[in-house]
Design a protein around this motif. Structure first.
Motif, PDB file in Angstrom:
ATOM      1  N   VAL A  37       0.822  -1.200   0.000  1.00 41.00           N
ATOM      2  CA  VAL A  37       0.000   0.000   0.000  1.00 41.00           C
ATOM      3  C   VAL A  37       0.859   1.253   0.000  1.00 41.00           C
ATOM      4  O   VAL A  37       0.641   2.180  -0.791  1.00 41.00           O
ATOM      5  N   SER A  38       1.903   1.282   0.858  1.00 35.06           N
ATOM      6  CA  SER A  38       2.699   2.512   0.844  1.00 35.06           C
ATOM      7  C   SER A  38       3.420   2.657  -0.491  1.00 35.06           C
ATOM      8  O   SER A  38       3.557   3.770  -1.006  1.00 35.06           O
ATOM      9  N   GLY A  39       3.832   1.518  -1.074  1.00 34.14           N
ATOM     10  CA  GLY A  39       4.452   1.585  -2.399  1.00 34.14           C
ATOM     11  C   GLY A  39       3.497   2.159  -3.435  1.00 34.14           C
ATOM     12  O   GLY A  39       3.863   3.015  -4.242  1.00 34.14           O
ATOM     13  N   SER A  40       2.233   1.703  -3.378  1.00 36.15           N
ATOM     14  CA  SER A  40       1.277   2.178  -4.380  1.00 36.15           C
ATOM     15  C   SER A  40       1.018   3.673  -4.230  1.00 36.15           C
ATOM     16  O   SER A  40       0.832   4.383  -5.208  1.00 36.15           O
ATOM     17  N   VAL A  41       1.012   4.149  -2.979  1.00 32.16           N
ATOM     18  CA  VAL A  41       0.782   5.580  -2.776  1.00 32.16           C
ATOM     19  C   VAL A  41       2.018   6.369  -3.210  1.00 32.16           C
ATOM     20  O   VAL A  41       1.910   7.476  -3.743  1.00 32.16           O
ATOM     21  N   LEU A  42       3.193   5.757  -3.020  1.00 32.78           N
ATOM     22  CA  LEU A  42       4.413   6.422  -3.498  1.00 32.78           C
ATOM     23  C   LEU A  42       4.370   6.564  -5.020  1.00 32.78           C
ATOM     24  O   LEU A  42       4.739   7.608  -5.572  1.00 32.78           O
ATOM     25  N   VAL A  43       3.884   5.525  -5.683  1.00 28.61           N
ATOM     26  CA  VAL A  43       3.725   5.614  -7.144  1.00 28.61           C
ATOM     27  C   VAL A  43       2.832   6.799  -7.496  1.00 28.61           C
ATOM     28  O   VAL A  43       3.134   7.580  -8.405  1.00 28.61           O
ATOM     29  N   SER A  44       1.742   6.960  -6.732  1.00 23.50           N
ATOM     30  CA  SER A  44       0.841   8.092  -6.990  1.00 23.50           C
ATOM     31  C   SER A  44       1.582   9.409  -6.828  1.00 23.50           C
ATOM     32  O   SER A  44       1.412  10.337  -7.622  1.00 23.50           O
ATOM     33  N   PHE A  45       2.399   9.473  -5.780  1.00 24.53           N
ATOM     34  CA  PHE A  45       3.096  10.730  -5.507  1.00 24.53           C
ATOM     35  C   PHE A  45       4.085  11.044  -6.621  1.00 24.53           C
ATOM     36  O   PHE A  45       4.136  12.179  -7.118  1.00 24.53           O
ATOM     37  N   VAL A  46       4.854  10.033  -7.012  1.00 29.07           N
ATOM     38  CA  VAL A  46       5.849  10.260  -8.058  1.00 29.07           C
ATOM     39  C   VAL A  46       5.150  10.658  -9.362  1.00 29.07           C
ATOM     40  O   VAL A  46       5.563  11.602 -10.045  1.00 29.07           O
ATOM     41  N   SER A  47       4.043   9.962  -9.681  1.00 30.61           N
ATOM     42  CA  SER A  47       3.311  10.327 -10.898  1.00 30.61           C
ATOM     43  C   SER A  47       2.803  11.761 -10.818  1.00 30.61           C
ATOM     44  O   SER A  47       2.866  12.515 -11.793  1.00 30.61           O
ATOM     45  N   SER A  48       2.296  12.126  -9.627  1.00 31.94           N
ATOM     46  CA  SER A  48       1.783  13.489  -9.478  1.00 31.94           C
ATOM     47  C   SER A  48       2.907  14.495  -9.674  1.00 31.94           C
ATOM     48  O   SER A  48       2.709  15.544 -10.297  1.00 31.94           O
ATOM     49  N   ALA A  49       4.068  14.172  -9.124  1.00 29.07           N
ATOM     50  CA  ALA A  49       5.208  15.081  -9.274  1.00 29.07           C
ATOM     51  C   ALA A  49       5.581  15.212 -10.747  1.00 29.07           C
ATOM     52  O   ALA A  49       5.891  16.308 -11.237  1.00 29.07           O
TER      53      ALA A  49
END
Lengths: 482, 634
Positions: free
Chosen positions: B35-47
């Motif tokens: 889950v934290s990995g998936s949210v990190l993916v979201s963050f990186v994509s947002s960036a």
């Protein structure tokens, strides 16, 4: 041929189940399930070749019985009735599988009746002749009387008699209306019948369907029937059979009687709105799981009626989507109720509680179905109710406000039933030994929930493929192909 | 670019689905990592999306992408579509960034809980829903995200569902928010009726022409949206669910009930500001609600004794500031405060979580005290959060709160009133936040602390400590993106989406920070006098004003009023309906049943006397007569 095949395959199967000398009850049930699944597969195949841009009748078969009276065997499918047939064959297959799983006694009679019920119900949805419609309608009710009266719970006798009285009264009224309409119009062919301005005939149909749906205040048979029938029959009754009433309103009452619909619209919307709030409030008071689902069904059927009688694109599409959706939701909820009752031997909410602990599958399925039932935004039920209320909003904003209030009430009663079964301390009827859902039960309920989730991601799979894309025009032109 | 935005959206959903399907075939620690990995993916994509937007001309930073038609009815077509523009990217970064920190923290916080996986799955569902809310390209999909964050909030509030209070709190949160959903839906019906579509571009583009200004329709649409915003953001009078929502695990409070979901109301106003500006009276109502909430919540926070409830009231109060900002048309200022608040409030909750963790679940501040010596790092983190919350320069809260206050000064007479409210709120904020700090970390240790405090190296597992550190840094420096008299990065960034209605003059930007810092220091001084040292002044005050004290402890009786006006009448109505209407209907059919059985019996008797044919004839003639009646009567 597809329509005829969908009607008579299960009926032929029923005759085989009754006639052949099955060695064990399981064999008879297994055969019935196989046929039900074959029926479902045929329906799935039928959706592939369907012409969704065409609002007219497809896959039709006609055989004239009496040219003078305009009576014929005429069946066929519309792009929107296709979904109701799909709901029927899907829920029936699940119900038959449930009956097999719990091992219903007198298997041959039971499974034969279930197959017969499948065929008759499909018949209601495909019949394009008023008398044929009536025949199927009656043929559908008879197996229900027996299923409820023989395999039901302790209070089944009174529940069945009450159900019989209500539905027979409704049916006779409809028969009179059908004969009167057919004689005045000179034909019983639904695809060729003209419009009528007769208020009494309209009321004959409306009351008959209102009893069957049921719509407030014609629901006197409902609480006991849904409580006392076997769970899978309750699932069929509220999931599928109630939709024949909504179908009847949509196929006959609304298109054939445009003026009476216009005249009676406010009265009908008022009754349905009362029923919506009334059912929601009473659902909140029920002491048992099935009672809550029963009254919530009353509320949902009233909401469907509201959508239908908005008679506009949004209301019609919403009502159709809600029919499919409520069919799946209430079937899943009644089966879950059955699974809980099999473990705890009770549906009384006061004796349940704390079942989530150690039963993750039961908890997940009940919560998922429950939040779809209460129309959480994003669910298919939400999509449907949004369209229904948006549709009736243009008729009068007050109706939509009442509907919005009822949706808040729905959150209250559904969360109550979820928590009462799953959460807080363990109830007196709950023990550690009671297992989580078994693989067979999961296999029954998960498909229903999976379709609901699919519809939540893509409710337009139904709304985009119904009424040829132009609901109001299609309904007001009485489903004639342009 | 839109592909990256879709990835950001679906990545947490994928994690949630995977956890639901895998069940216990995935280990607990892997579930947390997933889950934290998936949210990190979201963050990186947002960036990445942010970087791409930065390279474009400000007026062209708006991209719509539709995957499929979600819902249709005749001419109304609603797509499953996202909108990538400065506002949505801003929210995506806050949600996924703070979300990643909190989800990582939660892997440590929830370790050892029996149902850790279920927790992580719900959390992933929440992040997906929240991203859907902020990324949606039309009003209906926004409402979908809106409802689904409410659902995940419900699931997480009653996560510990054996506790009766947690179950009740979850239901309350859901039902209050369902009310908000309903009012938004009613507003959307009006929008459909007037505009015929729900996508932002069409609605905002033709709003003025189709809806008009300041008429009933415009007001009702804005009111519908405001109802949803107030419910979701816990503004008076729809705020009662938020304090109870503290029944959920602390990381849930940090993520959902502080940093992201509860601020969605502010996002909604900023997003649909075109509709609100058509009904200025409603926009002003939002500002007034915010002003009232910030005071009411600030006062109640002064007497609460549960560490999380104090912070919850503080959250309400701070969102009140954001509503004030949005209500006077300072959307950028509101969003700026939303961001800094996400930093320092998440920090406070997570530091509080460390305290609760160290005290084995204790949340009552009367049983704490003197923890400063025992938990020096936690104390430092809490101090940073408190300073930022109180608006002490140069921490994040100072800049964002003062931007709001400066903007209100340009808001006409109402703005002046709101400015006074805001300054008074700054005093209260400093007072209650330092009260909490002093009571928990200073003074002498209570017996409970002496017996139950368990010391760990680093005051908690590493997975819990590092996110707190990162947030502490953000709470210190996060305000520097916008400096009065200097630059206003957030305002400038959001300008193409939501142009502000107010433009504070230089003296306003100078006056308001000086005043509010003075007031905040005064509040800290008062808190010091009352709670900073051993003193019986607080009890003396409580004894001197018993009515006020009780009223505050009872949270100004909002719950009692709702109970008396809504809950109990509804229950009474249901009972009455059951007795007066339902039983007669069902019993009536029972009487008919009895009659039917008697009829059946007589029919059987008639058969024996050979009258069956007569009976059948009677029925047939009866029906035929009815047919004739039906045909002849019009």
């Amino acid at each position: 041929m597809l329509s005829t095949f969908l009607v008579f395959l299960p009926i032929a199967g029923a005759i085989l189940v009754w006639a052949l000398p099955w060695r064990t009850p399981r064999q008879a049930g297994g055969f019935a399930l196989l046929l039900a699944l074959a029926e479902l597969a045929i329906w799935v195949g039928g959706t592939a070749g369907f012409d969704y841009g065409n609002p007219g009748l497809q896959h039709s078969t006609t055989a004239v019985w009496s040219g003078d009276l305009g009576i014929a065997y005429k069946v066929g499918l519309y792009d929107w009735s296709l979904w109701l047939v799909g709901l029927t064959v899907g829920v029936m297959a699940v119900a038959i599988a449930y009956g097999l799983w719990v091992g219903r006694e007198r298997a041959r009679a039971y499974f034969g009746l279930m197959l017969f019920l499948t065929g008759a119900t499909v018949g209601v949805f495909v019949a394009q002749d008023l008398l044929l419609f009536y025949v199927f309608y009656e043929a559908m009710l008879i197996p229900l009387y027996v299923l409820m009266g023989v395999w039901g719970g302790a209070g089944r006798a009174l529940a069945t008699i009450r159900f019989v009285i209500y539905t027979i009264a409704g049916s006779l009224l409809m028969l009179v209306a059908i004969v009167a309409l057919g004689l005045t119009e000179g034909t019983f062919d639904l695809t060729r019948i003209g419009t009528s301005g007769s208020l009494v005939m309209f009321l004959g149909f409306a009351i008959a369907f209102g009893v069957k749906a049921p719509v407030w205040p014609l629901h006197g048979w409902l609480p006991d029937a849904y409580r006392e029938a076997p769970p899978e029959v309750s699932a069929v009754l509220s999931g599928v059979i109630s939709k024949t009433a909504a179908y009847g309103l949509l196929r006959i009452a609304i298109p054939v009687f445009p003026e009476p619909v216009e005249d009676m619209r406010v009265a009908i919307l008022a009754l349905a709105s009362i029923g919506l709030v009334y059912g929601s409030l009473l659902a909140f008071r029920q002491p048992d799981f099935r009672g809550v689902v029963a009254y919530s069904s009353l509320a949902q059927m009233c909401l469907i009626v509201i959508g239908l009688f908005a008679v506009n694109d949004s209301g019609l599409n919403g009502a159709l989507l809600l029919m499919v959706n409520h069919g799946l939701v209430s079937a899943a909820l009644f089966l879950i109720a059955g699974c809980i009752e099999r473990r705890t031997l009770t549906g009384q909410l006061a004796r349940l509680g704390g079942m989530a602990r150690g039963r993750p599958i039961l908890a997940t399925l009940l919560i998922t179905t429950g939040v779809i039932a209460l129309a959480v935004p994003g669910s298919s039920a939400f999509a449907a109710e949004f369209l229904v209320l948006n549709g009736v909003f243009t008729v009068g904003w007050g109706w939509a406000v009442v509907g919005a209030i009822a949706i808040v009430l729905a959150a209250m009663y559904m969360l109550r039933v979820i928590s009462a079964a799953l959460h807080e301390e363990r109830g007196p009827a709950v023990h550690d030994r009671q297992l989580d859902l078994r693989p067979a039960e999961v296999g029954l309920i998960v498909p229903l929930v999976a379709v609901l989730i699919f519809l939540s991601f893509w409710p337009a799979s139904i709304t985009d493929h119904s009424f040829g894309g132009t609901p109001t025009a299609t309904v007001t032109s009485r489903f004639e192909a342009p | 670019m839109t592909a990256a935005a879709w990835l950001a959206l679906f990545s947490p959903l994928g994690a949630a689905v995977a956890l639901a399907v895998l069940g216990d075939r995935i280990s607990r620690s892997r579930a947390g990592l997933l889950v934290s990995g998936s949210v990190l993916v979201s963050f990186v994509s947002s960036a990445y999306v942010l970087a791409r937007l930065l390279s474009e001309h400000p007026e062209q930073r708006s991209h719509v992408s539709t995957l499929w038609t979600w819902l249709s009815a005749g001419d109304l077509q609603v797509g499953f579509e996202i909108l990538v523009d400065p506002l949505s990217v801003f929210m995506m970064l806050v949600v996924s960034g703070v979300g990643f920190l909190i989800v990582s923290y939660a892997t440590g916080y929830m370790r050892g809980d029996d149902e850790e996986r279920r927790y992580h799955a719900y959390k992933a569902l929440f992040v997906f829903s929240m991203l859907l809310l902020v990324q949606s390209g039309n009003l209906l999909l926004l409402l979908v995200g809106w409802g689904m964050v409410g659902l995940s909030s419900y699931l997480l509030i009653n996560f510990w569902h054996q506790r009766r209070s947690a179950v009740a709190a979850g239901k309350k949160a859901f039902i209050v928010n369902a009310f908000g959903d309903a009012t938004v839906a009613l507003g959307l019906f009006l929008v459909i009726q007037r505009v015929g579509a729900l996508d932002f571009a069409t609605v905002f583009g033709s709003a003025e022409a189709e809806i008009g200004r300041s008429n009933t329709v415009a007001v009702l649409i804005a009111l519908g949206l405001l109802g949803g915003a107030a419910a979701k953001s816990a503004q008076v009078p729809l705020h009662t669910w938020l304090p109870d929502a503290m029944e959920g695990p602390t990381p849930v409070s940090a993520l959902i009930h502080a940093a992201t979901m509860v601020t969605a109301g502010v996002y909604l106003i900023a997003r649909t500001h075109v509709l609100f500006e058509l009904a200025p009276v409603v926009l002003h109502t939002a500002a007034v609600l915010g002003g009232v909430t910030l005071l009411v919540a600030g006062v109640i926070a002064l007497v609460q004794t549960d560490i999380k409830r104090v912070i919850a009231y503080s959250t309400m109060s701070q969102i009140g500031y954001m509503f004030v900002a949005a209500g006077v048309g300072a959307y950028g200022a509101g969003m700026f405060h939303l961001m800094t608040h996400a930093f320092f409030k998440a920090l406070l909750f997570m530091a509080a979580g460390l305290v609760i963790h160290a005290l084995a679940g204790e949340q009552d501040i009367r049983r704490m005290g003197g923890l400063g010596r025992e938990l020096p790092r936690t104390t430092r983190a809490f101090l940073i959060g408190t300073l930022a919350l109180a608006g002490v320069p140069p921490l994040a809260g100072f800049f964002s709160k003062d931007e709001i206050l400066a903007n209100t000064l340009d808001g006409g007479p109402l703005g002046i009133v709101l400015f006074v409210f805001g300054v008074a709120g700054a005093f209260l904020t400093a007072m209650y936040s330092f009260r909490l700090l002093f009571v928990v970390f200073r003074g002498k240790q209570s017996e409970h602390v002496q017996h139950h405090l368990h010391r760990e190296p680093n005051e908690g597992p590493l997975s819990m400590v590092w996110p707190v550190g990162v947030l502490a840094v953000l709470a210190v420096v996060g305000g520097l993106v916008s400096v009065p008299g200097g630059w206003h990065a957030v305002d400038t960034w959001l300008e193409p989406v939501s142009r502000p209605l107010v433009h504070p003059a230089g003296w306003m930007e100078a006056f308001s920070p000086i005043l509010s810092v003075c007031v905040a220091l005064l509040g800290i001084a008062v808190a010091w006098r009352l709670w900073g040292q051993a003193s019986d002044l607080p009890t003396a005050l409580a004894r001197r004003y018993p009515l006020a004290t009780v009223a505050l402890e009872r949270k100004l009786y909002f719950d009692e009023v709702y109970d008396a006006l809504l809950v109990r009448p509804a229950a009474r109505l249901a009972v009455t309906l059951e007795r007066v209407v339902e039983r007669p209907i069902v019993a009536g059919s029972a009487r008919a049943t009895a009659g039917g059985i008697r009829g059946l019996a007589s029919r059987v008797a008639a058969t024996q006397s050979g009258l069956l044919r007569v009976y059948a004839l009677v029925v047939a003639v009866g029906l035929a007569t009815l047919v004739l009646v039906f045909i002849s009567v019009r």
